[in-house]
Design an enzyme around this catalytic site. Structure first.
Site, PDB file in Angstrom:
ATOM      1  N   HIS A   1       0.830  -1.222   0.000  1.00  0.00           N
ATOM      2  CA  HIS A   1       0.000   0.000   0.000  1.00  0.00           C
ATOM      3  C   HIS A   1       0.859   1.264   0.000  1.00  0.00           C
ATOM      4  O   HIS A   1       0.442   2.305   0.492  1.00  0.00           O
ATOM      5  CB  HIS A   1      -0.933   0.030   1.210  1.00  0.00           C
ATOM      6  CG  HIS A   1      -1.655  -1.265   1.445  1.00  0.00           C
ATOM      7  ND1 HIS A   1      -2.869  -1.560   0.867  1.00  0.00           N
ATOM      8  CD2 HIS A   1      -1.292  -2.364   2.169  1.00  0.00           C
ATOM      9  CE1 HIS A   1      -3.246  -2.781   1.248  1.00  0.00           C
ATOM     10  NE2 HIS A   1      -2.299  -3.293   2.023  1.00  0.00           N
TER      11      HIS A   1
ATOM     12  N   SER B   1      15.547  20.736 -16.879  1.00  0.00           N
ATOM     13  CA  SER B   1      14.345  21.516 -17.157  1.00  0.00           C
ATOM     14  C   SER B   1      14.739  22.753 -17.944  1.00  0.00           C
ATOM     15  O   SER B   1      15.804  23.326 -17.714  1.00  0.00           O
ATOM     16  CB  SER B   1      13.681  21.913 -15.843  1.00  0.00           C
ATOM     17  OG  SER B   1      12.866  23.057 -16.030  1.00  0.00           O
TER      18      SER B   1
ATOM     19  N   LYS C   1      16.582  21.381 -11.691  1.00  0.00           N
ATOM     20  CA  LYS C   1      15.901  20.102 -11.896  1.00  0.00           C
ATOM     21  C   LYS C   1      16.776  19.021 -12.533  1.00  0.00           C
ATOM     22  O   LYS C   1      17.596  19.279 -13.395  1.00  0.00           O
ATOM     23  CB  LYS C   1      14.661  20.293 -12.788  1.00  0.00           C
ATOM     24  CG  LYS C   1      13.528  21.061 -12.173  1.00  0.00           C
ATOM     25  CD  LYS C   1      12.977  20.453 -10.885  1.00  0.00           C
ATOM     26  CE  LYS C   1      12.309  19.110 -11.105  1.00  0.00           C
ATOM     27  NZ  LYS C   1      11.091  19.226 -11.892  1.00  0.00           N
TER      28      LYS C   1
ATOM     29  N   GLU D   1       9.671   7.928 -16.837  1.00  0.00           N
ATOM     30  CA  GLU D   1       8.305   8.410 -17.082  1.00  0.00           C
ATOM     31  C   GLU D   1       7.796   7.962 -18.449  1.00  0.00           C
ATOM     32  O   GLU D   1       6.632   7.613 -18.607  1.00  0.00           O
ATOM     33  CB  GLU D   1       8.266   9.935 -16.989  1.00  0.00           C
ATOM     34  CG  GLU D   1       8.454  10.430 -15.577  1.00  0.00           C
ATOM     35  CD  GLU D   1       8.648  11.936 -15.535  1.00  0.00           C
ATOM     36  OE1 GLU D   1       7.878  12.606 -14.842  1.00  0.00           O
ATOM     37  OE2 GLU D   1       9.568  12.451 -16.201  1.00  0.00           O
TER      38      GLU D   1
END
Ligand code: ARG
Length: 462
Positions: free
Chosen positions: A155, A276, A282, A289
């Site tokens: 979980h 970024s 970043k 992804e």
């Protein structure tokens, strides 16, 4: 070249060709079409339909067309409806009159099914080899991780500590099932449709068994209608690729989580991270992804083809031409994703201190306290209740668990060792479990499995 000039008199409308042509994508089957056409021609010779000189003229012409395709000097004509038409046209240009005999006893229906099976057989086997490389990267990292551990989650809540090696190999075993599935699909698709013709076979003395053997297929088709209309192998391949994509996606999701500042378990190598355009600080996990994102597209390819197939009457229908683009795209995306994830996993740095610190919270030993009481003869339910209320008191009253354990009449100082860092994971001794003993054994079994699978995909073990 138009294949039906006898029956239809007017030239096809340009919009017909624009809509129905598959040349832009089925060019990818060119080499397989040439190979299948060579066997077809030799089969016509075996059956006495072509004489040896005709066979030799056609084989020479096919070889030349094949060379032109390989070095990209092959000129496709605007009227070539698909790659099969283009190759037949070129063979006819090279071979002269004999070229008109190439298509004897054959239809594009059995021809395209044959080329696509040859293609899929090779591609899926190659893909399985790429999956092995990712598994090897996981095994190397598992090996190097030694006895390092991290929280195991259910979980997405910390549950019990597990060895990092155990966690990495969990992904490795899922990939082992993918290799199995890919190879099982290859085994099932290893059937040659040539000789089925348009749908019913032929009156000529074709030799389908011989042709199947010449192409290295395990068998010829059993039923000509099925041979030209069966695309189960493409649907299966798309399922294998979709599930493999889902496995990569789940790994990707963990890379995203672990590389976040919140987790801080993993640092991407700069070569496998992106920046970024606006935020100078970043470092983003775009590979992870995108494997996650592309899995949606892979599932789409599978469901799209199944929807295309579901209403088709026997046997060939032009709808079947829709099998290729999803297959090609799924293979491309999964191949690229596998290679990228392999590099990412091989080069990432694990922050073992952070992992261990997260796992060393004393509550992660809760079940060990309960099992210690079970060892002393207490029923598990009662033990569970005692430890549960201790953890609750610890959370509510902000008292360290050690203090409560020490003070408890059933636990006391004897049980304190269970709360020491590393103890919980060391006590996972079940076969296949998360502790050092079973993981060492698991690693050996995984290594053997990789060696066996390397052989199955035609590669020597590393
Ligand atoms: N390009 C077609 C395909 O991919 C080849 C078969 C065409 N057959 C036909 N009867 N029109 O399916």
């Amino acid at each position: 070249m138009r294949l039906w000039d006898g029956r239809l008199q007017s030239t096809p409308a340009p919009e017909l060709l624009a809509f129905t042509s598959s040349l832009s994508f089925d060019k990818r089957l060119a080499a397989d079409d040439v190979v299948a056409s060579r066997s077809h021609v030799k089969g016509l010779g075996e059956g006495g339909i072509l004489d040896p000189s005709e066979v030799s003229i056609l084989l020479t012409a096919l070889a030349r067309a094949g060379e032109e395709l390989a070095d990209a000097s092959f000129n496709f004509a605007p009227t070539d409806e698909d790659v099969h038409t283009a190759i037949e046209r070129r063979v006819t240009e090279i071979a002269g009159d004999v070229g008109a005999k190439l298509h004897t006893g054959r239809s594009r229906n059995d021809q395209v099914a044959t080329a696509l099976r040859l293609f899929t057989r090779r591609e899926l086997t190659g893909l399985a080899a790429s999956v092995l490389r990712l598994q090897e990267a996981l095994l190397d990292r598992a090996d190097a991780a030694g006895d390092a551990y991290l929280p195991g989650y259910t979980h997405l809540q910390r549950a019990q500590p597990v060895l990092l090696a155990h966690h990495l190999l969990a992904h490795g075993w899922a990939l082992a099932r993918d290799v199995d599935r890919l190879l099982a699909t290859v085994e099932r698709l290893d059937v040659c449709p040539l000789g089925a013709g348009a749908l019913a076979g032929s009156s000529l003395n074709l030799v389908p068994d011989w042709v199947a053997g010449d192409l290295g297929f395990a068998a010829r088709f059993e039923n000509s209608l099925d041979a030209v209309s069966d695309r189960d192998f493409v649907a299966e391949a798309l399922f294998d690729l979709a599930l493999l994509g889902v496995h990569l996606s789940r790994m990707g999701e963990e890379v995203v989580l672990w590389s976040s500042e919140e987790f801080g378990f993993l640092h991407l190598d700069d070569a496998y991270a992106t920046g970024s355009s606006m935020l100078p600080q970043k470092k983003n996990p775009d590979i992870a992804e995108l494997v996650r994102g592309k899995s949606g597209r892979l599932i789409g390819h599978l469901t799209g083809l199944l929807a295309t197939l579901k209403g088709l009457p026997l046997s060939y229908n032009r709808d079947l031409q829709e099998d290729k683009e999803p297959l090609f795209d799924a293979l491309d995306q999964v191949n690229l994703g596998l290679v990228a994830m392999t590099g990412l996993i091989a080069s990432a740095r694990f922050d073992l201190d952070r992992m261990q610190a997260a796992a060393d919270q004393s509550a992660s030993s809760a079940v060990d306290l309960a099992e210690w009481l079970v060892d002393k003869g207490m029923p598990f339910r009662d033990a569970h209740k005692i430890v549960g209320s201790l953890v609750r008191a610890c959370v509510e009253r902000h008292v360290p668990l050690t203090e409560l354990v020490e003070a408890h009449p059933d636990l006391g100082t004897d049980a304190l060792f269970l709360l020491e860092p590393g103890t919980a994971v060391a006590r996972r001794t079940t076969a296949g479990g998360a502790g050092p003993g079973p993981v060492a054994e698991q690693m050996a079994r995984f290594r053997n499995r990789l060696a066996e699978d390397a052989e199955r995909v035609g590669r020597s073990p590393r």
